[in-house]
Write an enzyme that holds these catalytic residues in place. Structure first.
Site, mmCIF file in Angstrom:
data_model
loop_
_atom_site.group_PDB
_atom_site.id
_atom_site.type_symbol
_atom_site.label_atom_id
_atom_site.label_comp_id
_atom_site.label_asym_id
_atom_site.label_seq_id
_atom_site.Cartn_x
_atom_site.Cartn_y
_atom_site.Cartn_z
ATOM 1 N N ASP A 314 -1.153 -9.791 -40.966
ATOM 2 C CA ASP A 314 -1.924 -10.735 -41.770
ATOM 3 C C ASP A 314 -2.333 -9.970 -43.030
ATOM 4 O O ASP A 314 -2.297 -8.738 -43.040
ATOM 5 C CB ASP A 314 -3.154 -11.188 -40.982
ATOM 6 N N ASP A 508 -6.935 -10.458 -37.929
ATOM 7 C CA ASP A 508 -8.386 -10.287 -37.755
ATOM 8 C C ASP A 508 -8.906 -10.966 -36.492
ATOM 9 O O ASP A 508 -10.083 -10.850 -36.162
ATOM 10 C CB ASP A 508 -9.153 -10.787 -38.982
ATOM 11 N N ASP A 512 -6.082 -15.941 -36.844
ATOM 12 C CA ASP A 512 -4.771 -15.531 -36.362
ATOM 13 C C ASP A 512 -4.653 -15.523 -34.846
ATOM 14 O O ASP A 512 -3.680 -14.989 -34.303
ATOM 15 C CB ASP A 512 -4.441 -14.134 -36.904
#
Length: 614
Positions: A314, A508, A512
């Protein structure tokens, strides 16, 4: 000195006196050796008989019992005592090794708070942390552990968070800042308002994670367990045949010799080295990781970490700092001024915990009047719709806000488009920064053999490509909603070249969570205090350092390497010793040294995984 150590020492003294008495009085020798045998071997004998009652017959206790009782029956008392004595020494060494491997996890378990000082009716009550209610004020004195997640209402101090993060650097806190349970107040007196009850606190979730880690066994551990269940009955049958077939067929005058060979065969065949070496390696690996602020949920995930060749990241908060600052405010509606525009946006963003929302509130600098907020609705991956001061505010990307076609906005940063009462009113540019060590950490991952690095982000193409090029990532996919990330992950998974290799996703743990759960290894970065991170990920990195991913892979690979070394070494030595004992070349003395020696060497080798490169 523990009970086991005392029994070993007493048995050793009795054994030594028994061997000395052999020259003078056989009866005293036998009595001393039998007492020594019972002293050192009673726990093994009792375990064997209990297991037989439970129909759990074939284990190391059963093998030791048959071998030593057999030696006693045929009058080989010194061999019986020696076998049991050295077996117990091996077990003692093994328990010491397990304790050492557990130390880093035990240190982590010490973060559990024992009490909380709660202010009730202007008095301080010292109670159990799980009795504190949400919203109550607690007082934490210098030297005390923070019992619950809270927000400081009074005072300032320095916290030691090493038990949570593995880092010894002090953390300065003041009024309005959040503090996490498990950290230690090292200086000033502080008061704080409890934001989470104990069952939902950071410390409780971490403790639960660690306590359950040992139950999630790797394939290697499961294989060894199955192997020992098949292996032990086979060697018992072979030992029985070795004791009976030769005397019954061609050597009837040497029953004692063949029985001794069979007993030596049983001693050598004890699966201790197999049973302990692999779990010890994985347990040590989990302990080594936890001491570095990396929580691995089980040996299976440690094994998967070692096989990673693709890592998907991410962007925000993982590769970048996640600290956004407003860079530009542009108005399209001439009837508005910047202060009024910013106030409406700040009101709409007030309830969101997203870093972008926080950056807008930071830029606004004023206290938000909650009474001006009538309604707020968050739309994942797009933005926010709100009614504030009787005005309808829509803030987000172009998927949510209608931007006039004549506007060609091309900013280097995250652009928030704002519509007020269904009329496009302007935009705000917010920028994030790449983490200082991110480029070097990506290089280190590639040096470890990670062949493919990918970034998935909901940000626009320009920002995504800029970050990817700066860090040297192989692929980047932009403008993704949470559902799009799962779809893109599936595509990458289906096109991987080597099906045996694993794919990790690093995020995180909040937006996600679906991808973290879908990945072979889900790694939550900077997840300290993040509930969804601890629950959704397989590996939880308590700080936001990418370097910890490098460390976790190194630890995992070292663990697998040591486990393979232990299995190979134990197997080779066992086979050689079994052949020698069957041929009569190795006596029970050599057999016990072979068995205990292999176990001790496997344990010593497992210690190496505890040494973590900082």
């Amino acid at each position: 000195m523990g009970k086991r150590e005392k029994n070993i020492l007493i048995a050793f003294i009795l054994f030594a006196f028994g061997m000395l008495a052999k020259k003078y009085n056989t009866c005293i020798e036998i009595i001393l050796l039998i007492v020594a045998y019972i002293t050192v071997g009673k726990s093994v004998l009792l375990k064997a008989f209990r297991n037989i009652k439970r129909k759990e017959i074939f284990d190391e206790n059963f093998l030791m019992t048959i071998a030593t009782l057999g030696a006693v029956i045929i009058g080989e008392y010194p061999e019986a005592v020696a076998v049991m004595l050295f077996y117990e020494v091996g077990e003692l060494f093994q328990s010491y090794a397990v304790s050492k491997s557990r130390k880093s996890i035990a240190d982590l378990m010490d973060i559990k708070p024992k009490y909380a000082n709660v202010i009730r009716n202007d008095k301080i009550e010292t109670i159990e942390p799980d009795e504190v209610k949400l919203g109550e004020i607690i007082e934490i004195r210098p030297g005390e552990r923070v019992p619950l997640d809270a927000v400081i209402t009074k005072g300032c101090s320095t916290l030691d968070m090493s038990s949570l993060t593995g880092e010894s650097l002090p953390f300065e806190v003041e009024e309005g800042m959040s503090i996490l349970s498990g950290s230690v107040n090292t200086s000033g007196l502080i008061q704080a308002k409890v934001t989470k009850e104990y069952f939902d606190s950071t410390v409780n979730k971490i403790l639960d994670l660690v306590e359950n880690a040992a139950g999630r066994k790797s394939k290697s551990e499961r294989l060894i367990t199955k192997f020992s269940k098949i292996y032990t009955p086979i060697v018992v049958i072979l030992a029985f045949l070795l004791a009976t077939l030769p005397p019954l067929t061609f050597d009837s005058s040497n029953w004692k010799e063949w029985i001794l060979r069979a007993l030596a065969f049983l001693v050598v065949s004890c699966p201790c080295a197999f049973v302990i070496s692999v779990p010890m390696s994985f347990f040590g690996g989990i302990g080594a990781a936890s001491s570095s602020g990396i929580l691995v949920k089980g040996g299976n995930y440690l094994e998967a970490l070692a096989d990673i060749d693709t890592i998907i990241f991410d962007k925000t908060g993982t590769l970048t700092k996640g600290v956004f600052n407003v860079q530009k405010i542009e108005l399209y509606d001439s009837s508005l001024d910047k202060n009024k525009f910013l106030e409406l946006v700040a009101l709409a963003e007030f309830s969101s915990n997203h870093p972008i929302s926080k950056s807008i509130l930071k830029c606004y600098k004023k206290e938000v009047n909650k009474n001006d907020i009538q309604e707020i609705k968050e739309i994942p991956g797009k933005g926010i719709e709100a009614i504030v001061k009787n005005s309808r505010i829509v803030i987000g990307n172009k998927k949510l806000v209608d931007v006039p076609k004549e506007l060609n906005i091309d900013e280097s940063g995250t652009t928030l488009y704002v519509s007020i009462n269904d009329k496009f009113s302007g935009y705000i540019v917010i920028a994030d920064e790449v983490k200082a060590t991110a480029k070097k950490d990506i290089e280190n991952l590639k040096n470890l053999g990670i062949t493919k690095t990918v970034m998935l982000t909901g940000d626009n193409e320009k920002i995504g490509k800029k970050v990817a090029n700066e860090l040297g990532l192989d692929e980047v996919y932009t403008n993704l909603l949470p559902a799009d990330k799962v779809y893109k992950f599936e595509q990458i998974l289906n096109t991987k070249i080597n099906p045996k290799k694993k794919i990790a996703f690093v995020g995180d743990g909040i937006n996600d969570a679906p991808v973290l759960a879908r990945a072979d290894v889900g790694i939550a970065m900077g997840a300290i205090g993040s509930d969804s991170a601890i629950e959704a990920a397989d590996v939880v990195i308590m700080t936001d350092e990418l370097q910890k991913i490098v460390s976790s892979i190194k630890i995992a690979r070292k663990t697998i390497k040591i486990a393979i070394q232990n299995m190979t070494f134990a197997f080779v030595i066992k086979v050689i010793a079994l052949v020698l004992s069957a041929l009569g070349i190795a006596s029970m003395w050599e057999a016990v040294f072979a068995d205990v020696g292999v176990t001790i060497l496997a344990v010593l080798n497992s210690f190496r995984v505890l040494k973590v490169e900082k």
